[in-house]
Design an enzyme around this catalytic site. Structure first.
Site, PDB file in Angstrom:
ATOM      1  N   GLN A 222       0.941  -1.250  -0.094  1.00 11.78           N
ATOM      2  CA  GLN A 222       0.023  -0.035   0.135  1.00 11.78           C
ATOM      3  C   GLN A 222       0.830   1.326  -0.038  1.00 11.78           C
ATOM      4  O   GLN A 222       0.269   2.401  -0.068  1.00 11.78           O
ATOM      5  CB  GLN A 222      -1.010  -0.056   1.002  1.00 11.78           C
ATOM      6  CG  GLN A 222      -1.869  -1.195   1.412  1.00 11.78           C
ATOM      7  CD  GLN A 222      -2.732  -1.114   2.754  1.00 11.78           C
ATOM      8  OE1 GLN A 222      -2.997  -2.224   3.167  1.00 11.78           O
ATOM      9  NE2 GLN A 222      -3.281  -0.275   2.958  1.00 11.78           N
ATOM     10  N   ARG A 369      -8.233  -0.757   8.445  1.00 14.84           N
ATOM     11  CA  ARG A 369      -9.039   0.232   8.091  1.00 14.84           C
ATOM     12  C   ARG A 369      -9.591   1.208   9.009  1.00 14.84           C
ATOM     13  O   ARG A 369     -10.664   1.302   9.288  1.00 14.84           O
ATOM     14  CB  ARG A 369     -10.404  -0.710   7.683  1.00 14.84           C
ATOM     15  CG  ARG A 369     -11.240   0.244   6.743  1.00 14.84           C
ATOM     16  CD  ARG A 369     -12.277  -0.741   5.915  1.00 14.84           C
ATOM     17  NE  ARG A 369     -13.030   0.047   5.151  1.00 14.84           N
ATOM     18  CZ  ARG A 369     -14.017  -0.195   4.141  1.00 14.84           C
ATOM     19  NH1 ARG A 369     -14.427  -1.561   4.185  1.00 14.84           N
ATOM     20  NH2 ARG A 369     -14.166   0.421   3.294  1.00 14.84           N
ATOM     21  N   CYS A 370      -8.547   1.699   9.684  1.00 21.67           N
ATOM     22  CA  CYS A 370      -8.620   2.880  10.483  1.00 21.67           C
ATOM     23  C   CYS A 370      -7.408   3.742  10.590  1.00 21.67           C
ATOM     24  O   CYS A 370      -6.395   3.507   9.998  1.00 21.67           O
ATOM     25  CB  CYS A 370      -9.002   2.218  11.985  1.00 21.67           C
ATOM     26  SG  CYS A 370      -7.335   1.796  12.745  1.00 21.67           S
ATOM     27  N   GLU A 740     -12.767   4.769   6.056  1.00 17.82           N
ATOM     28  CA  GLU A 740     -12.811   3.940   7.152  1.00 17.82           C
ATOM     29  C   GLU A 740     -13.906   4.195   8.325  1.00 17.82           C
ATOM     30  O   GLU A 740     -14.014   3.508   9.315  1.00 17.82           O
ATOM     31  CB  GLU A 740     -11.399   4.097   7.813  1.00 17.82           C
ATOM     32  CG  GLU A 740     -10.185   3.674   6.977  1.00 17.82           C
ATOM     33  CD  GLU A 740      -8.951   4.424   7.520  1.00 17.82           C
ATOM     34  OE1 GLU A 740      -9.108   5.339   8.144  1.00 17.82           O
ATOM     35  OE2 GLU A 740      -8.156   3.853   6.850  1.00 17.82           O
TER      36      GLU A 740
END
Ligand code: CDP
Length: 795
Positions: A222, A369-370, A740
């Site tokens: 990523q 996802r945060c 998110e």
């Protein structure tokens, strides 16, 4: 001529279909495992079966004899090149291949490189490792106990399992608040380990070319530029001779930010063998050894006045990081942005103390996802808020309304020092309550109760800091957090845009083109977007923490504005007027005094290559680096209603309402997709995703038979609301991150709903996931149910 129609050209606010889906839904994506290079070899990893053991010996002789084996790597061999250990993104060290001890089940012990993956796997089984088992530690309590074995005895001066003690807030002010309180509400919670579990596992293909000295690595990352910097430092290769290419990625969710031993081993193997080496993880390898998240314990307290005002907050957290502290997060913050807790509430004083411990588990703490521990922060916050309202005997919604930051208080300094930018919290709550039919539901709930049925309603109201940096405060290993965009407009007005972000399914190829369309009037379909190749993309910090829109998206707007500034000069030249006499409307410059006389952006592009004024540099291209002045602060209200079956503990979602305010929506359809995906992950965490450890340190839930991901069958329906829009005051197009929010704020709504349904039992907490047996135990035994490991492995 008039301005082009923004929606028709796919600009801001257009629900343009995702261009990347043309290849994804036709099976034409190009993932790391799709890439085949001439002469490519395959790598497999031998993993430790034990959670904690001393390595007595490793005998690789049988593996070397298997036909088709080219190389067997061990920690000892890595050590001769100073590569047995590598630095982590949190200033710790992590074993690449174990030398002295294994410290978690699934740890990398050796690698085999062979003609095909099957030979490599067989050869791994022919490696004989003798272990001397040591007592495993699977939670912070065990790690901190007197006489606990020191897991990281490799580190000089490390005589306990404590990694850090960290604190933030106003200790004296908080003490005063608690001294003045009428009531103190307390809650102890565990946010369990969870795994992001992307469909595609991690992998890499390293290709070292001795003739050119160039190393090319295709990999599932990523953050390609961070990986390039890490490879340059770890492998001591010159940075300009390293090219990281991140092709299509089958989901990341934070799992693909860290540097994994497999990447390092495939690179070394390629350098040694001078052939491309592919490593693709299998699903169990991914689940037990990479990128775990959460695993954090809270002791939380709220100081309350009896009229419902919160006077202060105190939180102590113990975080279980596993065997290596390798969280991928801004280096300065040991516990990520956990101190964003209570950012949407007006609380005068607060203090957080945080302690990190090593345990015999795979490294944890990735930002699944945060935005770096924000999921934990918002979960703790919303569970504490519900418990406090109950302790005061107040209505959940009314209690929130008393304490939420009001619209006229922005920018607002939070109890732990952040500055939130904007929001309409009360309005969002109103929309949510109206949509769910709050008053009616409470009546239905009372009627149902009289007939022995358990209905519950859970609310979660949260704001989340999205978009690290700014570079003043946010860096990873000293590299400042900003992002970038590079835009080249060709002669015909078609364009190519590259950014330092990296999409993993979020739709950047679609939405970035929409920002260009909004700024320049070039139709989105005329803009191709490329990300993920460090040889062509401008330097950037990658995609995680919903930072793409707040940072890279802003850079896209800024670079488009630079292009427009040059196009204005070209327009003045073409129109034979001075630049001051030129006006802009979408897609076109015109003469102020004669609006019919104008030139399109496409005509300006042609002129940039064929008819530029004397002295002007030819071409129409530019780069922008964007360092945001602040984080963006989206706000959301999630409300769930459930029915719990008292006989079985099974709970069903009756309704779920989501009100998300993420500022200006670039592509409303993509935003809705992001919210639905996040709510589904939230539901999964609250309901079924169960990955934990037994007393021996065995990972329980290491496959999809045990670790349940929700399918369309289990997933409830959602009612989404978009009527509240508070543009970010500092973002060039007013957008805030969204990727998110629902995964962050959602879990507490589900848990609060179940706890509301069983409120009469007096039970204050059931740890996630709220499996039927846990809920049933809480109802029948009337006590809290902990989910902390160790669990019985036959559970
Ligand atoms: O960093 P990441 O891409 O995961 O998260 P994000 O910036 O929140 O964006 C997720 C997706 O939603 C991207 O395709 C964005 O362009 C899109 N988005 C949008 O259309 N409008 C917003 N206000 C925020 C995001």
């Amino acid at each position: 001529m008039t301005a082009v129609d923004e929606i028709k050209i796919g600009g801001l606010g257009a629900s343009r279909k995702r261009v990347e889906d043309q290849r994804f839904i036709r099976g034409k994506g190009n993932y790391t495992d799709d890439i085949v290079l001439p002469g490519m070899l395959h790598m497999e990893i031998l993993r430790s079966p034990l959670a904690h053991a001393r390595i007595v010996s490793i005998d690789t002789s049988r593996a070397w004899q298997i036909p088709g084996v080219h190389l067997v790597l061990t920690g000892e061999m890595m050590a001769t090149r100073n590569l047995a250990w590598m630095p982590t993104l949190s200033y710790d060290t992590q074993a690449v291949l174990a030398t002295d001890k294994v410290r978690f089940q699934g740890q990398e012990v050796a690698c085999v490189i062979a003609d095909d993956p099957y030979i490599a796997k067989d050869a791994c089984e022919a490696i004989d490792v003798e272990y001397e088992p040591l007592p495993p530690i699977v939670n912070p309590e065990q790690a901190l106990a007197d006489g606990a074995p020191v897991i990281r005895d490799d580190k000089e001066g490390q005589d306990s399992n404590v990694i850090y003690n960290w604190e933030v807030g106003d200790a004296a002010g908080t003490e005063r608040a608690f001294a003045e309180a009428d009531t103190i509400s307390r809650l102890r919670l565990h946010y369990p380990r969870s795994h992001p579990s992307p469909i595609e596992c991690c992998g890499s293909i390293a290709d070292f070319n001795r003739a050119t000295s160039k190393l090319t690595v295709y990999m599932t990352t990523q953050a390609p530029h961070i990986i390039r910097a890490a490879v340059a430092l770890v492998a001591e290769l010159p940075e300009h001779m390293i090219r990281i290419i991140s092709p299509d990625i089958g989901g990341g969710f934070g799992n693909k930010v860290p540097v994994y031993p497999g990447y390092v081993c495939s690179i070394l193997a390629s350098i040694l063998l001078e052939r491309p080496v592919k490593w693709i993880e299998d699903k169990t390898g991914n689940l037990i050894s990479t990128g775990f998240a959460r695993d954090i314990y809270l002791d939380g307290e709220l100081a309350l006045r009896n009229d419902g005002k919160i006077l202060g907050v105190r939180m102590h957290v113990d975080s279980d990081h596993g065997a290596f502290f390798s969280d991928a997060q801004p280096s300065k913050f040991k516990i990520g942005l956990l101190h964003s807790a209570f950012a949407c509430y007006n609380i005068p004083a607060g203090r957080i103390t945080a302690r990190g411990t090593y345990t015999n588990k795979a490294p944890g703490g990735v930002a699944y996802r945060c935005s770096f521990r924000v999921t934990e922060a918002m979960f703790f916050q919303e569970r504490m808020i519900q418990a406090a309202a109950q302790d005061l005997g107040m209505d959940q919604a009314a209690f929130r309304r008393i304490n939420l930051v009001s619209d006229d208080q922005f920018p607002f300094r939070t109890p732990f020092g952040f500055l939130t930018d904007s929001g309409q919290y009360g309005k969002c709550l109103d929309v949510g309550l109206r949509a769910v039919g709050y008053e009616d539901f409470r009546k239905q709930q009372a009627e149902a109760k009289a007939r022995g049925r358990l209905l519950g309603l859970g609310i979660s109201t949260m704001t989340e800091p999205l978009g690290a940096g700014n570079s003043r405060e946010y860096d990873i290993l000293g590299i400042k957090m900003f992002d970038s965009a590079d835009l080249k407009v060709h002669m015909t007005g078609k364009a190519i845009l590259r950014t330092g972000a990296k999409t993993q399914g979020q739709g950047h190829e679609t939405t970035w083109a929409q920002i260009v369309a909004h700024e320049l009037g070039i139709p989105a379909e005329d803009v191709v977007v490329e990300e993920g190749d460090t040889d062509t993309a401008p330097f950037g910090m990658g995609t995680y923490a919903s930072r793409s829109t707040p940072v890279a998206g802003a850079a896209v707007a800024m670079v488009s504005r630079k292009i427009r500034a040059k196009a204005r000069k070209l327009a003045a030249h073409l129109l034979e007027v001075s630049e001051e006499d030129v006006e802009w409307e979408l897609g076109r410059f015109y003469v102020r005094s004669a609006p019919d006389r104008g030139v399109t952006i496409q005509e300006c592009a042609m002129a940039a290559y064929s008819n530029m004024p004397d002295g002007m540099e030819p071409g129409l291209e530019n780069t922008a680096y964007y360092d945001p002045p602040n984080l963006t602060w989206p706000f959301a209200v999630y409300i769930v209603t459930v029915e719990v079956d008292p006989e079985t503990g099974v709970w069903d979602v009756l309704n779920m309402v989501a009100v998300d305010d993420c500022g200006v929506r670039i592509n409303p359809m993509i935003v809705e997709g992001q919210i639905m995906g996040g709510l589904t992950e939230a539901y999964a965490m609250a309901n079924m995703q169960f990955i934990t450890f037994d007393a021996e340190g065995n990972c329980v839930g290491s496959n999809y038979m045990d670790y349940l991901l929700p399918t369309a069958w289990e997933t409830p329906g959602y009612e989404l609301h978009s009527e509240v829009v508070t543009p970010s005051p500092h973002h060039p197009i007013g957008a805030k991150g969204i990727g998110e929010c629902a995964a962050v704020g959602g879990p507490a709504a589900f848990v609060n709903a179940v706890m509301d349904a069983i409120a009469d039992t007096g039970v204050r907490n059931i740890d996630m996931p709220l499996l039927p047996d846990r809920v049933w135990e809480a109802i029948t035994k009337r006590h809290d149910v902990s989910g902390a490991p160790p669990v019985r492995s036959d559970d």
